[in-house]
Design a protein around this motif. Structure first.
Motif, short mmCIF file in Angstrom:
data_model
loop_
_atom_site.label_atom_id
_atom_site.label_comp_id
_atom_site.label_asym_id
_atom_site.label_seq_id
_atom_site.Cartn_x
_atom_site.Cartn_y
_atom_site.Cartn_z
N VAL A 11 0.83 -1.20 0.00
CA VAL A 11 0.00 0.00 0.00
C VAL A 11 0.87 1.25 0.00
CG1 VAL A 11 -1.56 1.37 1.46
CG2 VAL A 11 -2.06 -1.04 1.01
N LEU A 12 1.91 1.27 0.82
CA LEU A 12 2.81 2.42 0.85
C LEU A 12 3.47 2.61 -0.51
CD1 LEU A 12 4.32 4.67 2.31
CD2 LEU A 12 6.00 2.96 3.07
N GLY A 13 3.93 1.53 -1.11
CA GLY A 13 4.55 1.63 -2.43
C GLY A 13 3.59 2.14 -3.49
N LEU A 14 2.36 1.63 -3.47
CA LEU A 14 1.36 2.07 -4.45
C LEU A 14 1.05 3.55 -4.28
CD1 LEU A 14 -1.03 -1.01 -4.35
CD2 LEU A 14 0.25 -0.22 -6.35
N PHE A 15 0.96 4.00 -3.03
CA PHE A 15 0.70 5.42 -2.79
C PHE A 15 1.83 6.28 -3.34
CE2 PHE A 15 1.30 9.17 -0.11
CZ PHE A 15 0.06 9.80 -0.28
N LEU A 16 3.07 5.88 -3.08
CA LEU A 16 4.22 6.66 -3.56
C LEU A 16 4.31 6.64 -5.09
CD1 LEU A 16 6.86 5.61 -0.90
CD2 LEU A 16 5.74 7.84 -1.12
N MET A 17 3.92 5.52 -5.70
CA MET A 17 3.91 5.47 -7.16
C MET A 17 2.78 6.33 -7.73
SD MET A 17 4.88 1.52 -8.17
CE MET A 17 3.82 0.70 -6.98
N ASP A 18 1.64 6.31 -7.07
CA ASP A 18 0.49 7.06 -7.59
C ASP A 18 0.69 8.56 -7.51
OD1 ASP A 18 -0.88 4.86 -8.39
OD2 ASP A 18 -2.43 4.94 -6.85
N ILE A 19 1.42 9.04 -6.51
CA ILE A 19 1.64 10.48 -6.44
C ILE A 19 2.85 10.90 -7.28
CG2 ILE A 19 0.57 10.66 -4.17
CD1 ILE A 19 3.38 10.93 -2.97
N GLY A 20 3.57 9.92 -7.83
CA GLY A 20 4.68 10.23 -8.71
C GLY A 20 6.03 10.29 -8.05
N ALA A 21 6.13 9.85 -6.79
CA ALA A 21 7.43 9.85 -6.12
C ALA A 21 8.30 8.69 -6.59
CB ALA A 21 7.23 9.78 -4.60
N MET A 22 7.66 7.60 -7.01
CA MET A 22 8.37 6.43 -7.49
C MET A 22 7.87 6.04 -8.86
SD MET A 22 8.39 4.13 -3.98
CE MET A 22 8.29 2.64 -4.97
N HIS A 23 8.70 5.32 -9.62
CA HIS A 23 8.29 4.79 -10.91
C HIS A 23 7.30 3.65 -10.70
CE1 HIS A 23 11.04 6.98 -13.58
NE2 HIS A 23 11.94 6.87 -12.61
N TYR A 24 6.33 3.52 -11.58
CA TYR A 24 5.30 2.49 -11.46
C TYR A 24 5.87 1.11 -11.73
CZ TYR A 24 0.99 -0.14 -12.14
OH TYR A 24 -0.01 -1.06 -12.03
N THR A 25 5.50 0.16 -10.89
CA THR A 25 5.87 -1.24 -11.09
C THR A 25 4.89 -2.10 -10.30
OG1 THR A 25 7.62 -2.88 -10.80
CG2 THR A 25 7.48 -1.17 -9.13
N VAL A 26 4.77 -3.36 -10.67
CA VAL A 26 3.99 -4.29 -9.86
C VAL A 26 4.91 -5.32 -9.22
CG1 VAL A 26 1.87 -4.00 -11.19
CG2 VAL A 26 3.49 -5.79 -11.85
N SER A 27 6.20 -5.09 -9.30
CA SER A 27 7.18 -5.98 -8.67
C SER A 27 7.79 -5.25 -7.47
CB SER A 27 8.27 -6.35 -9.68
OG SER A 27 9.08 -5.23 -9.97
N GLY A 28 8.85 -5.82 -6.92
CA GLY A 28 9.49 -5.20 -5.77
C GLY A 28 10.64 -4.29 -6.14
N ASP A 29 10.76 -3.95 -7.41
CA ASP A 29 11.86 -3.12 -7.90
C ASP A 29 11.56 -1.65 -7.62
OD1 ASP A 29 14.10 -2.17 -9.14
OD2 ASP A 29 13.33 -2.43 -11.17
#
Length: 318
Positions: A153-171
């Motif tokens: 959930v934390l990763g998805l939130f950070l990806m959705d706001i654009g802080a991280m690149h989108y992925t569905v893996s652990g990269d």
């Protein structure tokens, strides 16, 4: 040498196997949300702890079904009609489990182009296997307790706001500082988070209108727990502990799925994963037929079951 599908199937066989059906896609939506509605109804009528446990397990299976339906729609194979794959599935399958068809498609096509190689974006899902028995237990326990789900959930939130690149893996890959900032976060959050939040509000409102709003909490509980367990088992069954490389018969596995597996870790024939990688345009309801054809041609062996794959993935000496 990479296997060519035209060396395996005739043009007539390929046409037959790739034929899509709107009815088959509609059946997925009706079945998934029908089972989910049954879980919510059972909880409302019998809110016993054992019923909560059963509902969370079954709802986790339906959430994986939503994710697999999103995967099918990303290949434009769940429905024959294009907009049903891109719009209907996006709202009724992808958003309720914090996915979206377009971004998933962009990521997933790279997985198909580089499966089993160092460039495979999903390699981090399986490169820790085989592990030892204790390591497998720890991972599954973290999944079941919701720790993996909270991290996701934390990763998805950070990806959705654009802080991280989108992925569905652990990269995990952070965006450059120049591409981050409050304005960027707000804009991306509204575009990416908004539809997911709306889907959750719609589900809550529907249950509230039925007089049982409190049963909604079984959905996020399943998402954090059983869904995480099923995601892990599905991923390791598909690509873990294999030789790798660009040859599909060496980098992808088909797994035997009984009725229990189909309820939890193998919805929509996703266990026929080698067949899917051989010809990704084949819709889910024709994958068993494709498997039988490969067996007749002597190109596929009898698959092992999920429990055998789990034991293989936990077979490293401590």
């Amino acid at each position: 040498m990479t296997t060519r599908i035209k060396d395996i199937f005739s043009a007539a066989e390929i046409e037959q196997l790739t034929r899509k059906s709107n009815l088959a896609g509609l059946w997925v939506l009706l079945r998934t949300w029908g089972v989910s509605a049954g879980c919510f109804a059972a909880l409302a009528l019998w809110p016993h702890p054992l019923m909560w446990l059963l509902a969370i397990v079954l709802l986790g299976g339906q959430q994986l079904c939503c994710a697999v339906a999103t995967h099918e729609a990303a290949h434009r194979s769940l429905f024959k009609t294009r907009w049903l794959n891109t719009r209907l599935v996006d709202w009724l399958c992808a958003r309720p489990v914090w996915l979206d068809v377009e971004r998933y498609r962009q990521h997933h096509m790279h997985h198909h182009a580089h499966t089993g190689t160092a460039q495979d974006p999903d390699l981090t899902l399986v490169d820790m296997y085989p592990t030892d028995t204790a390591g497998m237990r720890r991972r599954l326990l973290r999944d079941a307790l919701g720790l993996t789900g909270l991290k996701r959930v934390l990763g998805l939130f950070l990806m959705d706001i654009g802080a991280m690149h989108y992925t569905v893996s652990g990269d995990v890959r952070w965006r450059p500082r120049a591409q981050r900032g409050l304005t960027v976060y707000l804009r991306n959050g509204l575009r990416n988070l908004g539809p997911m939040v709306l889907s959750q509000l719609a589900l809550f409102a529907l249950l509230w209108a039925c007089g049982a709003a409190w049963v909604y909490w079984a959905w996020p509980l399943a998402y954090l727990t059983s869904f995480s367990v099923f995601l892990r088992i599905r991923a390791l069954a598909e690509h873990a502990c294999l030789p790798g490389g660009s040859e599909v018969f060496a980098n992808t596995r088909t797994t035997r799925a009984g009725w229990l597996a189909r309820c939890c870790v193998a919805p929509l024939n996703v266990n026929f994963h080698q067949e899917h990688h051989l010809m990704a345009s084949v819709p889910y309801h024709r994958l068993p037929q494709m498997h039988r054809m490969l067996r007749v041609k002597g190109l596929s062996d009898a698959p092992q079951g999920y429990w055998s794959v789990i034991k293989l993935a936990a077979s490293r000496s401590a």
